[in-house]
Design an enzyme around this catalytic site. Sequence first.
Site, PDB file in Angstrom:
ATOM      1  N   TYR A  99      67.863  65.828  27.901  1.00 54.58           N
ATOM      2  CA  TYR A  99      68.992  64.923  27.646  1.00 54.58           C
ATOM      3  C   TYR A  99      68.598  63.677  26.867  1.00 54.58           C
ATOM      4  O   TYR A  99      69.428  62.833  26.591  1.00 54.58           O
ATOM      5  CB  TYR A  99      69.680  64.522  28.962  1.00 54.58           C
ATOM      6  CG  TYR A  99      68.733  64.046  30.058  1.00 54.58           C
ATOM      7  CD1 TYR A  99      68.216  62.762  30.032  1.00 54.58           C
ATOM      8  CD2 TYR A  99      68.356  64.892  31.085  1.00 54.58           C
ATOM      9  CE1 TYR A  99      67.343  62.328  31.013  1.00 54.58           C
ATOM     10  CE2 TYR A  99      67.485  64.476  32.076  1.00 54.58           C
ATOM     11  CZ  TYR A  99      66.981  63.189  32.038  1.00 54.58           C
ATOM     12  OH  TYR A  99      66.120  62.768  33.009  1.00 54.58           O
ATOM     13  N   ARG A 103      63.213  48.313  25.775  1.00 54.22           N
ATOM     14  CA  ARG A 103      62.858  49.445  24.921  1.00 54.22           C
ATOM     15  C   ARG A 103      63.910  49.604  23.834  1.00 54.22           C
ATOM     16  O   ARG A 103      65.103  49.693  24.117  1.00 54.22           O
ATOM     17  CB  ARG A 103      62.774  50.738  25.730  1.00 54.22           C
ATOM     18  CG  ARG A 103      61.659  50.736  26.762  1.00 54.22           C
ATOM     19  CD  ARG A 103      61.462  52.122  27.351  1.00 54.22           C
ATOM     20  NE  ARG A 103      62.713  52.693  27.831  1.00 54.22           N
ATOM     21  CZ  ARG A 103      62.810  53.889  28.408  1.00 54.22           C
ATOM     22  NH1 ARG A 103      61.730  54.641  28.559  1.00 54.22           N
ATOM     23  NH2 ARG A 103      63.970  54.342  28.837  1.00 54.22           N
TER      24      ARG A 103
HETATM   25  C1  LIG Z   1      63.168  60.803  31.859  1.00 50.94           C
HETATM   26  C2  LIG Z   1      61.917  61.224  32.559  1.00 50.94           C
HETATM   27  C3  LIG Z   1      61.957  62.006  33.716  1.00 50.94           C
HETATM   28  C4  LIG Z   1      63.279  62.379  34.322  1.00 50.94           C
HETATM   29  O1  LIG Z   1      63.191  63.327  35.347  1.00 50.94           O
HETATM   30  P1  LIG Z   1      64.543  63.974  35.902  1.00 50.94           P
HETATM   31  O2  LIG Z   1      64.091  64.931  36.920  1.00 50.94           O
HETATM   32  O3  LIG Z   1      65.260  64.567  34.727  1.00 50.94           O
HETATM   33  O4  LIG Z   1      65.378  62.874  36.470  1.00 50.94           O
HETATM   34  C5  LIG Z   1      60.746  62.411  34.262  1.00 50.94           C
HETATM   35  N1  LIG Z   1      59.572  62.056  33.723  1.00 50.94           N
HETATM   36  C6  LIG Z   1      59.492  61.291  32.612  1.00 50.94           C
HETATM   37  C7  LIG Z   1      58.170  60.928  32.022  1.00 50.94           C
HETATM   38  C8  LIG Z   1      60.670  60.841  32.007  1.00 50.94           C
HETATM   39  O5  LIG Z   1      60.611  60.069  30.924  1.00 50.94           O
END
Ligand SMILES: *Cc1c(COP(=O)(O)O)cnc(C)c1O
Length: 420
Positions: A231, A380
Amino acid sequence: MTFSLDDALRLDAQDPLALFRDRFVTPDDDTLITYLDGNSLGRPPKATQERLNALLTGEWGSRLIRSWSEGWMDLPEQVGDALGEAALGAAPGQVVVADSTSVCLYKLLRGALALRPGRNEIITDRHNFPTDNYVVQGIADELGLTVRWIESDPGAGVTAEELAAELNENTAVVTLSHVAYRSAWIADMPALTALAHQHGALTVWDLCHSVGSIPVQLDATGADFAVGCTYKFLNAGPGAPAFAYVRASHQDSFRQPVWGWMGGDTPFAMQHAYRPAPGVRRVLSGTPPITGMIGVQEGVALVAEAGIDRIRAKGMALTDMVVRLADDWLVPHGVRIASPREPDRRGGHVTLTRADAEQLAQRLIDAGVIIDFRPPDGIRVGLSPLTTGFAETWRAMRIVRDFAAADRPAQSTLAEADVA
Ligand SMILES: *Cc1c(COP(=O)(O)O)cnc(C)c1O
């Protein structure tokens, strides 16, 4: 030399990806000046809007349950293969779309640990994204393992020297982000992976901030496992499913802990005993999220059409402009650039820090410049090459300058922040 608005307009005029912007839904919001948060939530493609409508009336609305055998069942691997080819440097049969990043990370870490019996340590980065660190802590708690935390520089990321200092004969798994969510530092995936392998450890890479933003070569770098979300730079939509990569050579011996029917070898045989599906499909547990997957399919198609190398080239030009403008306009007002200065070490965003970043961020968002704040003091500026233009970013940076100049915190606050 200052980067002028004319320079930015010239870059827009020469931009081979400029027309991609029209492929995305135009926001119905005249207070929005510039969207600089596509690294957190990408904008919706028009194709996704059309496909979701078609799903409602056609595949779901009319074909109903028959659609499972008319294509839906194959989507996790089909979309995974397309993603592997467009953005991950992964040959077919190694990527599936499923769950969330957090859940995929849990499954792959457990699967990787099971491939290194007798070893009881995990190495990771103290400054990795919180969910990654929580998943690691949870697994360590569950299995009685030791976590070795690398104290990386938050303005950069994990180096080979830092990793080498923690590796030993007990290391089972090394798990790191490829692009750091705070600083946008790009870790040296080939070198760090090779180092882990020299010590007999496996690697699990988080590609959340890489996928669709910078080229990734999973097969060529020797990476064992990888996860990432869709996303952000892939524009798949809020909560769209994540992806998991399992290197072909590990697949036969790979077992993940959430045994569900959709990862079994014959889901509709309804047998009592679980037998994992052959190949990467065994990562799956429950029913594939078809609505979200359509967003992944369309996001991947746009990246494939634009080409990840052109996306990377534009991303570097955008972040370079932001760094140059920040040097000229913001550093004199006490702002620091907390991202790597070398373009080839920097991913798709630029982080700016100042003690009052939280208030500054809120003022910018209220004024229609959508950036994000990351504690303790980071703003950011996210640059999404398919949807972000040079002149609009230049104008947004001028607003940042005006606010930063007007709101400069007292010298004492700044000095304290410099110490922290
Ligand atoms: C955005 C992000 C996530 C998000 O994890 P979800 O399970 O989709 O909420 C995890 N790790 C990193 C490094 C991210 O940048």
